[in-house]
Design an enzyme around this catalytic site. Structure first.
Site, mmCIF file in Angstrom:
data_model
loop_
_atom_site.group_PDB
_atom_site.id
_atom_site.type_symbol
_atom_site.label_atom_id
_atom_site.label_comp_id
_atom_site.label_asym_id
_atom_site.label_seq_id
_atom_site.Cartn_x
_atom_site.Cartn_y
_atom_site.Cartn_z
ATOM 1 N N TYR A 148 4.112 -3.037 1.433
ATOM 2 C CA TYR A 148 3.165 -2.124 2.046
ATOM 3 C C TYR A 148 3.502 -1.650 3.453
ATOM 4 O O TYR A 148 3.241 -0.592 3.878
ATOM 5 C CB TYR A 148 1.779 -2.733 1.861
ATOM 6 C CG TYR A 148 0.703 -2.096 2.263
ATOM 7 C CD1 TYR A 148 -0.054 -1.187 1.801
ATOM 8 C CD2 TYR A 148 0.138 -2.073 3.667
ATOM 9 C CE1 TYR A 148 -1.127 -0.418 2.172
ATOM 10 C CE2 TYR A 148 -0.813 -1.636 4.362
ATOM 11 C CZ TYR A 148 -1.635 -0.561 3.211
ATOM 12 O OH TYR A 148 -2.802 0.041 3.935
ATOM 13 N N SER A 173 -1.841 3.613 8.023
ATOM 14 C CA SER A 173 -2.461 2.164 8.510
ATOM 15 C C SER A 173 -1.942 1.648 9.749
ATOM 16 O O SER A 173 -0.828 1.898 10.239
ATOM 17 C CB SER A 173 -2.116 1.319 7.335
ATOM 18 O OG SER A 173 -2.425 -0.425 7.598
#
Length: 239
Positions: free
Chosen positions: A140, A127
């Site tokens: 995350y 990401s």
């Protein structure tokens, strides 16, 4: 996004093993769709946070298709909790799927690549948040930062075996993980405005990047991350 990756690599000629956890409905539907189009595919249940399941997943691919050439570590979850609100259970769940799964998925694939010879490719779906902080989603971001260094370090370690390890870092993509943002018109207008290309990515845009990186056309790319974010991160950083 996983479905888009499956479609792209199958179209490029790959036989596909689709992992699922729990109900197999979506995976079975994907297999049926691929097979109706003349592709080869199977579905296997495996919890990527369990290394023994990853070993079994690789073994299933070899048993069905004779070898393993590409491993895509795509599974990812988030809790959207800030540091002060993250429980140990939250942390373990996110890191277990996102980072532990990618670590031992890379390991399981690498063992098979070396045993069969001829090299191989590991693609870690990361990401933009492997580099770009997202307050309120700390675990995350930690997991994606770990994937960044996993990709780089494993790529260096495994290069002598002819194994490439590459990360793909999507920005905003039209997937269920972004449903809460997409359901809010105000947030969507702000997000689209922040992206130089003016829109979030459709999953197929990420699938095509993965298919390219898995191919011989990307044979000199390893130990790095390819960012596919429509320019979001550079724009937001003011660069």
């Amino acid at each position: 996004m996983g479905a888009a990756v499956v479609a792209a690599v199958a179209e490029a000629g790959a036989s596909v093993v689709i992992d699922h956890v729990g109900a197999s409905t979506a995976a079975d539907a994907a297999v049926a769709s691929l097979m109706s189009a003349g592709h080869r595919a199977i579905a296997v249940e495996a919890d990527v946070s369990r290394p023994e399941d990853l070993t079994r997943l690789v073994a299933a691919a070899v048993e069905e298709f004779g070898r393993l050439d590409v491993m895509v570590n795509n599974a990812g979850i988030e809790t959207r909790h800030a540091l002060l609100d993250t429980t140990e259970q939250d942390y373990d769940a996110v890191l277990g799927v996102n980072l532990k799964g990618a670590f031992f998925g890379t390991q399981a694939a690498a063992h098979q690549f070396i045993a069969q010879g001829g090299g191989g490719v590991v693609i870690n779906i990361s990401s933009v948040h492997e580099d770009w902080p997202m307050p309120g989603n700390t675990a995350y971001c930690v997991s994606k930062g770990g994937m960044r260094m996993l990709t780089r370090t494993a790529g260096v370690e495994l290069g002598p075996h002819g194994i490439r390890v590459v990360g793909v870092a999507p920005g905003a993509v039209d997937t269920p993980i972004n449903a809460s943002t997409e359901s809010d018109p105000v947030k969507m207008r702000a997000l689209d405005a922040a992206i130089p290309l003016g829109r979030v990515a459709e999953p197929a845009a990420i699938g095509s990047v993965v298919a390219f990186l898995a191919s011989d056309a990307a044979r000199y790319v390893t130990a790095t991350t390819v960012v596919a974010d429509g320019g979001l991160m550079q724009s937001s950083l003011g660069l």
